[in-house]
Design an enzyme around this catalytic site. Structure first.
Site, PDB file in Angstrom:
ATOM      1  N   LYS A 139     -47.105   0.418   4.124  1.00  0.00           N
ATOM      2  CA  LYS A 139     -46.064   1.376   3.728  1.00  0.00           C
ATOM      3  C   LYS A 139     -45.831   1.332   2.221  1.00  0.00           C
ATOM      4  CE  LYS A 139     -41.890   1.022   5.787  1.00  0.00           C
ATOM      5  NZ  LYS A 139     -40.608   1.200   5.091  1.00  0.00           N
ATOM      6  N   SER A 140     -45.727   0.132   1.674  1.00  0.00           N
ATOM      7  CA  SER A 140     -45.462   0.014   0.230  1.00  0.00           C
ATOM      8  C   SER A 140     -46.580   0.671  -0.576  1.00  0.00           C
ATOM      9  CB  SER A 140     -45.397  -1.457  -0.166  1.00  0.00           C
ATOM     10  OG  SER A 140     -44.284  -2.053   0.427  1.00  0.00           O
ATOM     11  N   ARG A 164     -26.911   2.057   1.801  1.00  0.00           N
ATOM     12  CA  ARG A 164     -27.573   0.921   1.135  1.00  0.00           C
ATOM     13  C   ARG A 164     -27.269   0.867  -0.363  1.00  0.00           C
ATOM     14  NH1 ARG A 164     -33.507   0.378   3.367  1.00  0.00           N
ATOM     15  NH2 ARG A 164     -33.336  -1.591   2.251  1.00  0.00           N
ATOM     16  N   GLN A 171     -38.728  -3.622  -5.268  1.00  0.00           N
ATOM     17  CA  GLN A 171     -38.264  -2.240  -5.428  1.00  0.00           C
ATOM     18  C   GLN A 171     -37.627  -2.052  -6.802  1.00  0.00           C
ATOM     19  OE1 GLN A 171     -35.692  -1.418  -2.105  1.00  0.00           O
ATOM     20  NE2 GLN A 171     -37.398  -1.402  -0.653  1.00  0.00           N
ATOM     21  N   ASP A 200     -39.729  -8.603   4.953  1.00  0.00           N
ATOM     22  CA  ASP A 200     -39.613  -7.632   6.050  1.00  0.00           C
ATOM     23  C   ASP A 200     -39.980  -8.221   7.410  1.00  0.00           C
ATOM     24  OD1 ASP A 200     -38.834  -5.686   4.269  1.00  0.00           O
ATOM     25  OD2 ASP A 200     -40.869  -4.935   3.958  1.00  0.00           O
ATOM     26  N   ARG A 204     -29.875  -7.198   9.169  1.00  0.00           N
ATOM     27  CA  ARG A 204     -30.857  -7.800  10.089  1.00  0.00           C
ATOM     28  C   ARG A 204     -30.432  -9.174  10.605  1.00  0.00           C
ATOM     29  NH1 ARG A 204     -36.379  -5.428   7.263  1.00  0.00           N
ATOM     30  NH2 ARG A 204     -36.227  -3.443   8.365  1.00  0.00           N
TER      31      ARG A 204
END
Ligand code: S3P
Length: 738
Positions: free
Chosen positions: A324-325, A425, A471, A619, A650
């Protein structure tokens, strides 16, 4: 007004589509020169009178002066007219069409020189109606409508950009597809329905007393037969040009009709009811997903849940979805590079697809993804265009934060939004350092999205990140590409370095010193397009690594997994717990290390997880907690407060779920203690978090009874074929749409 408005546009064929293009272009820029030819002199005269065109004439007269030529004629006529046009047009003119079929243009030998073909970018506006002719033309026909362009290998990104800009000026959304895919899709979604409309009217016509039947046929018949009023000339061309794809889908349709006929003959009400209900559900869901506002999409799709039967083990060899990244980054860098970048192994999940949509909205032509392949026609570092609406980043914090950096430096304003989870977020972690660079960014209260960005000139900074976040690092590097001077980032602990590696692939000079944890670049250079092979996502592989590690009898191989050292925390932690993981086939693809991973069951022991592994496994903790629940003794994680601000909290989601399943858990502000034990069964809420949903699916392998997991729709954000792959290796999961 952009520079393209000075170009002379020739429209060949002034019917409804050609006329609407002329009207739309004139509406956008009144002084724009639009000329046209058509066999119908009345249409031309009317258009002159309407001041929709500046000149009417023959192809011989008008073609040599045109910069952009649009063939708005039926599909087969293009093959006849194109050679004539090619002989007359200027060397640097760009030619396009509007036909509903594309591949015949390449299979028909039009005897054209490569040079002429290279200037031809096929396009197809998904607009129009059963009406035809110049009289039916309107100036907003393409507003907010999709236009599919199907560039071919001979096209340069500059030529493709001319056609993209033309449609953008008309208010359209430009999508990209290969011509073969386009023809298959259109055969099913447009050509087949037209044929059926012609056929149903034909059937009624042949009935005795057809007059009478027509008289009483209202509602359903009128709806269904509307398309039969379409232009006969145009539609007969379409069926001849797209015969192969139409025949294929027609065969399927005939089979379906025969099946219904049989059921009707047998008075099989149950079959009919079940089929109709299924079809209705699918259609309703499709309509709400694609045609209704996002909030209702979320409500409908969040009703998907997983039922997982207990027990079993996993075996076989699989390749999980693309990283995904890396997928996000391939779109971002490919879009601002000079030239054409080809991506393979791309993740066709919702998050990455939202990034594709965002760059399309900013004027980039992107073809695909088709089977994980995608072609990006880069517009160069300064070629992005102002988005016409807020950019919707779905569930993806990565996309929002990375784009914030890129957009802060653009000469236009933009807004970034997302789904319910993303709107909660924290964004100050990027807004604060970006403001230090000079950016103008407004957030909602407490630094939450939406982000309202007023693009402006930036200056490089030296930034010591308070948290190890790839990020944040990537956001600042992207802003730094445009900033004056150097942008230098120091990370407190090593975190994923895909942006740095990919920038090198795009020939952008960057200095990275892993020892010192710093990277540095200077603004102002260009990126050169390159090809990217996206490895399988280790974050998705993680679910299967744990599945095999915790279940006796398992022996599973995961192919071509990205094993970048900044991502392998999950392997390191599982090895420390005693797992049996073997690497083979190690190689470097496009600057990223990949390997096959073979995992066999071996009993695990609880450990205290090293803090330096946290960013490397950020993750993967939900599924690592499942491993901990199956291990002997205690597993302790501290220093991981970041887990509270991911797609869900989470730590809380896993604490609640594991306790529900009978596992002893103690949660802290920044971590969790899990004591291995027997997993029970029951109902879990994933809180709409894809990784929580998949982690509990894996837990069922060691459960005593069924696990039901609610709110699983977001699995599609990162791992769209998770359920199929899970089933294929032995996990007994089924999906319920409630
Ligand atoms: C990502 C970085 C990580 C990770 C996210 C993807 C990226 O976030 O959790 O799923 O692609 O850069 P942080 O860098 O904020 O920890």
């Amino acid at each position: 007004m952009n520079e393209s408005s000075n170009k002379i546009v020739l429209i060949v064929g002034l019917g409804m589509i050609g006329g609407s293009i002329a009207r739309g272009l004139k509406k956008a820029v009144a002084h724009r020169k639009v000329v046209a030819c058509d066999q119908n002199a009345t249409a031309l005269a009317k258009a002159m009178q309407d001041k929709i065109i500046d000149a009417a004439g023959s192809v011989e007269e008008l073609c040599p002066q045109a910069d952009i030529i649009i063939l708005a004629v039926p599909a087969l006529s293009i093959c006849r007219i194109f050679p004539e046009i090619a002989a007359l047009m200027k060397n640097d003119a760009v030619i396009t069409d509007v036909a509903s079929v594309k591949s015949h243009l390449f299979s028909a030998d039009m005897g054209l020189a490569e040079e002429a073909m290279s200037r031809f970018v096929p396009a197809h506006p998904i607009a129009g109606s059963e009406q035809s002719g110049y009289a039916a033309s309107v100036d907003d026909l393409f507003q907010d409508r999709n236009v599919i362009v199907t560039p071919h290998v001979g096209n340069s990104s500059e030529v493709v950009a001319v056609v993209n800009n033309l449609w953008r000026e008309l208010g359209a959304n430009v999508l990209g597809m290969s011509c073969y895919r386009h023809d298959e899709v259109l055969a099913a979604t447009s050509h087949l329905p037209h044929l059926l409309a012609y056929a149903i009217v034909d059937v009624l016509l042949k009935q005795e007393q057809s007059e009478d039947i027509f008289r009483y046929a209202a509602g359903g018949f009128a709806d269904f037969s509307r398309l039969a009023s379409s232009d006969a000339n145009m539609w007969s061309d379409i069926f001849v040009a797209n015969s192969t794809a139409v025949e294929k889908v027609l065969d399927d349709y005939i089979q379906s009709l025969l099946q219904f006929k049989k059921a009707i003959h047998k008075r099989d009400r149950d079959f009919l009811k079940e089929s109709f209900s299924h079809v209705k559900r699918v259609r309703d869901n499709f309509i709400s997903t694609h045609y209704e506002p996002k909030s209702s999409t979320e409500m409908t799709s969040s009703l998907r849940s997983f039922n997982v039967k207990p027990g079993g083990h996993v075996t076989g060899s699989i390749r999980v979805a693309g990283d995904k990244s890396i997928s996000h980054r391939s779109i971002i860098l490919g879009s601002i590079a000079n030239g054409i970048s080809r991506v393979s192994g791309f993740l066709e999940g919702e998050d990455a697809l939202n990034t594709v949509a965002a760059f399309r909205e900013m004027g980039v032509t992107i073809v695909g993804p088709e089977n994980g392949e995608l072609t990006i026609y880069g517009v160069g570092k300064d070629g992005l265009q102002q988005p016409r609406k807020p950019l919707y980043m779905g569930n993806s914090g990565t996309a929002m934060r990375l784009l914030a950096g890129l957009l802060a430096a653009q000469p236009f304003a933009s807004v970034l939004t997302g789904d319910k989870s993303l709107m909660e977020r924290p964004m100050n972690r990027v807004a604060v350092p970006l403001r230090e660079m000079g950016a103008v960014i407004e957030t909602a209260s407490s630094g939450r999205p939406p982000l309202k960005i007023t693009g402006t000139a930036l200056s490089g900074i030296r930034y010591q990140m308070p948290i190890a976040s790839a990020q944040v690092k990537s956001c600042l590097l992207l802003a730094g590409l445009y900033a004056s001077g150097d942008t230098e980032i120091i990370e407190p602990a090593s975190c994923r370095d895909h942006t740095e590696r990919m920038l090198q692939g795009f020939a952008y000079p960057i200095l990275c010193d892993a020892e010192k944890g710093l990277c540095k670049l200077q603004g102002g250079h260009d990126l050169q397009a390159c090809d990217i092979d996206v490895p399988a996502d280790i974050s998705s592989a993680a679910f299967f690594l744990v599945a095999a590690a915790i279940t006796p009898g398992s022996d599973l191989t995961l192919k071509h997994v990205g094993v970048n050292p900044t991502r392998i925390g999950v392997i390191n932690i599982l090895l420390a717990m005693g797992a049996d993981i073997e690497r083979s086939n190690e190689k470097l693809v496009g600057g990223e290390p990949v390997a096959d991973l073979r995992v066999r069951y071996r009993s695990l022991s609880g450990i205290k997880i090293d803090e330096d592994q946290i960013p490397l496994a950020i993750d993967e903790f939900p599924v690592l907690f499942v491993a901990a629940a199956c291990a002997r003794g205690e597993t302790l994680l501290r220093g991981a407060a970041e887990l509270r601000v991911k797609e869900s909290d989470r730590l809380e989601a896993m604490e609640k779920g594991l306790i529900q399943l009978g596992i002893a858990v103690e949660a802290f502000d920044d971590g969790i203690r899990i004591t291995g034990g027997q997993i029970g069964g029951g109902s879990i809420d994933s809180f709409g978090d894809h990784r929580i949903a998949m982690a509990f699916t894996v837990a069922a392998l060691r459960a005593r009874s069924n696990i039901h997991i609610a709110n699983c729709a977001n699995v599609a954000t990162s791992f769209p074929n998770f359920v199929e792959l899970a089933k294929s290796v032995g996990i007994q999961v089924s999906v319920a749409q409630t």
